[in-house]
Scaffold this active site. Structure first.
Site, mmCIF file in Angstrom:
data_model
loop_
_atom_site.group_PDB
_atom_site.id
_atom_site.type_symbol
_atom_site.label_atom_id
_atom_site.label_comp_id
_atom_site.label_asym_id
_atom_site.label_seq_id
_atom_site.Cartn_x
_atom_site.Cartn_y
_atom_site.Cartn_z
ATOM 1 N N HIS A 1 -3.635 -8.555 1.154
ATOM 2 C CA HIS A 1 -2.861 -7.568 0.381
ATOM 3 C C HIS A 1 -1.548 -8.169 -0.131
ATOM 4 O O HIS A 1 -1.077 -7.816 -1.216
ATOM 5 C CB HIS A 1 -2.530 -6.342 1.244
ATOM 6 C CG HIS A 1 -3.598 -5.288 1.292
ATOM 7 N ND1 HIS A 1 -4.023 -4.606 0.169
ATOM 8 C CD2 HIS A 1 -4.302 -4.763 2.326
ATOM 9 C CE1 HIS A 1 -4.950 -3.721 0.525
ATOM 10 N NE2 HIS A 1 -5.153 -3.794 1.824
ATOM 11 N N GLN B 1 0.813 -1.225 0.000
ATOM 12 C CA GLN B 1 0.000 0.000 0.000
ATOM 13 C C GLN B 1 0.842 1.268 0.000
ATOM 14 O O GLN B 1 0.310 2.355 -0.245
ATOM 15 C CB GLN B 1 -0.953 0.005 1.198
ATOM 16 C CG GLN B 1 -2.016 -1.082 1.099
ATOM 17 C CD GLN B 1 -2.953 -1.012 2.270
ATOM 18 O OE1 GLN B 1 -2.715 -1.624 3.293
ATOM 19 N NE2 GLN B 1 -4.023 -0.245 2.141
ATOM 20 N N CYS C 1 -10.599 0.204 3.464
ATOM 21 C CA CYS C 1 -9.166 0.051 3.172
ATOM 22 C C CYS C 1 -8.606 1.413 2.820
ATOM 23 O O CYS C 1 -9.243 2.169 2.082
ATOM 24 C CB CYS C 1 -9.000 -0.919 2.001
ATOM 25 S SG CYS C 1 -7.295 -1.208 1.514
ATOM 26 N N GLU D 1 -5.128 -7.734 5.757
ATOM 27 C CA GLU D 1 -3.753 -7.333 5.410
ATOM 28 C C GLU D 1 -3.013 -8.481 4.712
ATOM 29 O O GLU D 1 -2.245 -8.258 3.767
ATOM 30 C CB GLU D 1 -2.977 -6.893 6.657
ATOM 31 C CG GLU D 1 -3.574 -5.705 7.393
ATOM 32 C CD GLU D 1 -3.932 -4.539 6.486
ATOM 33 O OE1 GLU D 1 -3.200 -4.274 5.519
ATOM 34 O OE2 GLU D 1 -4.971 -3.897 6.741
HETATM 35 NI NI NI Z 1 -6.477 -2.677 2.957
#
Ligand code: NI
Length: 159
Positions: A137, A52, A91, A134
């Site tokens: 991700h 991210q 998110c 998470e």
């Molecule tokens: Ni997220």
């Protein structure tokens, strides 16, 4: 520590698989500290993964505001999943949207901490939800990919 820019949903990097961290160098420690600072900034999030902030490495930080405080996970492995819960998620990379996702009620996870020491823990409820979000991700999966059809909603235009 420094704030990093958060990658948002249009960026294809969010759908890529992150790579294992071979060595916890000072650069990795700084990355993880920066991720935490970015997550805490303006109370925006309860979890953030390296991808991210644009780094395809298998690490994430979680803090749901419980007694665990900040938890750092490097090269994590979820080793068991039990039960089911229906979770409402958002998110940092999908600003302004929420959606409902089915997650395990309880998990067991192994990882390295920020000092490179292995640890393992059980998590349930919100913490299990946040860790699973998470963890996804790291494999290029967003909550919007898993959301129960019809549950994605616009929640806040400014986030
Ligand atoms: Ni997220």
């Amino acid at each position: 520590m420094a704030l990093r820019n958060i990658v948002t949903e249009e960026d294809p990097i969010l759908h890529k698989k992150s790579r294992e961290i071979e060595e916890i160098t000072p650069r990795i420690v700084k990355l993880i500290d920066d991720m935490a600072e970015t997550m805490y900034y303006d109370n925006r999030g309860i979890g953030i993964a390296a991808v991210q902030v644009g780094v395809l490495r298998r690490a994430f930080v979680v803090d749901i505001g419980d007694e665990h405080g900040r938890l750092n996970f490097i090269n994590p492995e979820i080793t068991s999943r039990e039960g089911e819960q229906r979770c409402s998620e958002g998110c940092l990379s999908v600003p302004g949207k929420s959606g409902e996702v089915m997650r395990p009620q309880k998990i067991h996870i192994r990882a390295l901490d920020i000092n490179g020491n292995p640890f393992e823990m059980d998590a349930e409820g919100l913490l299990a939800d946040c860790i699973c979000h998470e963890y996804d991700h790291l494999d290029g999966i967003l909550f919007t990919d898993r959301a129960i059809p019809g549950t994605i909603e616009v929640v806040n235009a400014e986030q």
